[in-house]
Design an enzyme around this catalytic site. Structure first.
Site, PDB file in Angstrom:
ATOM      1  N   GLY A 159     -21.866  95.970  48.129  1.00 45.19           N
ATOM      2  CA  GLY A 159     -22.071  95.678  49.544  1.00 45.19           C
ATOM      3  C   GLY A 159     -23.354  94.923  49.797  1.00 45.19           C
ATOM      4  CE1 TYR A 178     -13.309 105.676  43.748  1.00 43.63           C
ATOM      5  CE2 TYR A 178     -12.233 105.105  41.680  1.00 43.63           C
ATOM      6  CZ  TYR A 178     -13.033 104.753  42.753  1.00 43.63           C
ATOM      7  OH  TYR A 178     -13.559 103.490  42.826  1.00 43.63           O
ATOM      8  N   GLY A 209     -21.280  99.963  53.766  1.00 43.26           N
ATOM      9  CA  GLY A 209     -21.971 100.317  52.519  1.00 43.26           C
ATOM     10  C   GLY A 209     -22.819  99.184  51.992  1.00 43.26           C
ATOM     11  CB  ALA A 210     -24.331  96.345  53.728  1.00 41.75           C
ATOM     12  CG  ASN A 211     -26.992 101.631  51.455  1.00 39.09           C
ATOM     13  OD1 ASN A 211     -25.824 101.728  51.819  1.00 39.09           O
ATOM     14  ND2 ASN A 211     -27.558 102.494  50.624  1.00 39.09           N
ATOM     15  CB  THR A 212     -26.631 100.605  47.235  1.00 39.74           C
ATOM     16  OG1 THR A 212     -26.938 100.657  45.845  1.00 39.74           O
ATOM     17  CG2 THR A 212     -25.331 101.344  47.489  1.00 39.74           C
ATOM     18  N   GLY A 213     -25.455  98.179  45.737  1.00 40.79           N
ATOM     19  CA  GLY A 213     -24.321  97.729  44.944  1.00 40.79           C
ATOM     20  C   GLY A 213     -23.623  96.493  45.452  1.00 40.79           C
ATOM     21  CB  SER A 261     -10.614 101.209  42.128  1.00 45.45           C
ATOM     22  OG  SER A 261     -10.797 101.509  40.750  1.00 45.45           O
TER      23      SER A 261
END
Length: 305
Positions: free
Chosen positions: A31, A180, A25-29, A154
């Site tokens: 990551g 979640y 998930g390195a494309n946003t946030g 979380s």
């Protein structure tokens, strides 16, 4: 604060040259911030992303901000077991070591949907995909030891987080918060059991709460269609407090701390928040649950019969 953390940032002198890391998930946030930081430190950084179009834009950003020429984009859809297997196979064909696996990607509070393999989406993406990925990469992690597995959980695992053993896909009475919370508790239990199984190998493992962070993960907050009252309240509350969330640069500090802080080299299986050891829920500390989840997950992803 721990000695590796200065004014909310990880000691910039910690060098990762010669090491290889995967950030899912390195494309946003979080990551994306983690990938930039690790690349700046000299690490060979593998950005594992579901959406290659967004991934390419993120790759350009990582290259520009890190000034590194050793960053690679690879496709990985954690909600698909086939995609996880393809990613692991491709990585093992090309790479000779893996020093840090950062299980960062996830989905949050989404309406009820099923993965291509038939699992509830939060269960599939947040737990099963990372469970299979980690297991497929354990041999190279052992060969590269000392190495680390960092799994982003979380605080939600403490707020109603429960494994619904008889209905893990939550086909009855699903709510986004229930899904979640279950998946984030599974992250903690997975990290705990992995630590037990990896003792003596040089592979250490950490789970963590990054804090309430303003990222694309919260896109469903305040827009939860489920009629359940508690979820409507959660969505409204989340939408109202979102402006006060941490920025991603601050939120990513704890996972970076777990990935590279030298003082954690001999720690394993613990849960962190704000770069300190924190207390899991009572279920999160349950070794019987951790082993049971591992055994169940092995069967569901096809690692055992």
């Amino acid at each position: 604060m721990p000695k590796s953390v200065y004014k909310g940032k990880i000691d910039p002198d910690i060098d990762m040259t010669g090491k290889t890391v995967i950030v899912t998930g390195a494309n946003t946030g979080l990551g994306l911030i983690a990938a930039i930081d690790l690349a700046k430190r000299g690490a060979r950084t593998i950005m594992a992303c579901r959406n290659l179009e967004k991934g390419k834009q993120a790759l350009d950003e990582v290259n520009e901000k890190s000034k590194s020429s050793n960053v690679t984009l690879m496709e990985l859809d954690l909600s698909s077991l086939e995609s996880v297997r393809k990613f692991a196979s491709s990585f093992l064909e090309k790479e000779s070591r893996l020093d840090v696996l950062m299980n960062n990607a996830g989905v949050c509070m989404c309406p009820y949907t099923k993965s291509v393999d038939g699992f509830e989406m939060q269960f599939a993406t947040n737990h099963l995909g990372h469970f299979l990925l980690t297991n497929l990469l354990l041999d190279i992690l052992k060969r590269s030891a000392p190495s680390r597995v960092v799994t982003v959980s979380s605080l939600s695992h403490r707020i109603g987080g429960k494994v619904h053993w008889n209905d893990v896909n939550l086909t009855n009475n699903y709510t986004p918060a229930k899904g979640y919370g279950q998946s984030k508790l599974m992250n903690v239990l997975f990290s705990r059991e992995l630590a037990k199984r990896m003792r003596g190998t040089g592979v250490t493992t950490y789970s963590l709460h990054p804090g309430a962070v303003k990222t694309d993960m919260q896109r469903h907050l305040g827009n939860i269609p489920d009629p359940n009252c508690s979820d409507r309240m959660w969505g409204c509350f989340g939408g109202c407090i979102r402006p006060f969330f941490k920025d991603p640069e601050t939120g990513a500090v704890t996972q970076l701390y777990c990935a590279i802080a030298p003082e954690l080299e001999n720690e394993t299986g613990r849960y962190y928040s704000d770069c300190r050891v924190a207390t899991e829920s009572s279920d999160g500390r349950n070794d019987e649950y951790a082993e049971r989840l591992w055994t169940m997950s092995e069967k569901l992803v096809g690692l055992s019969k």
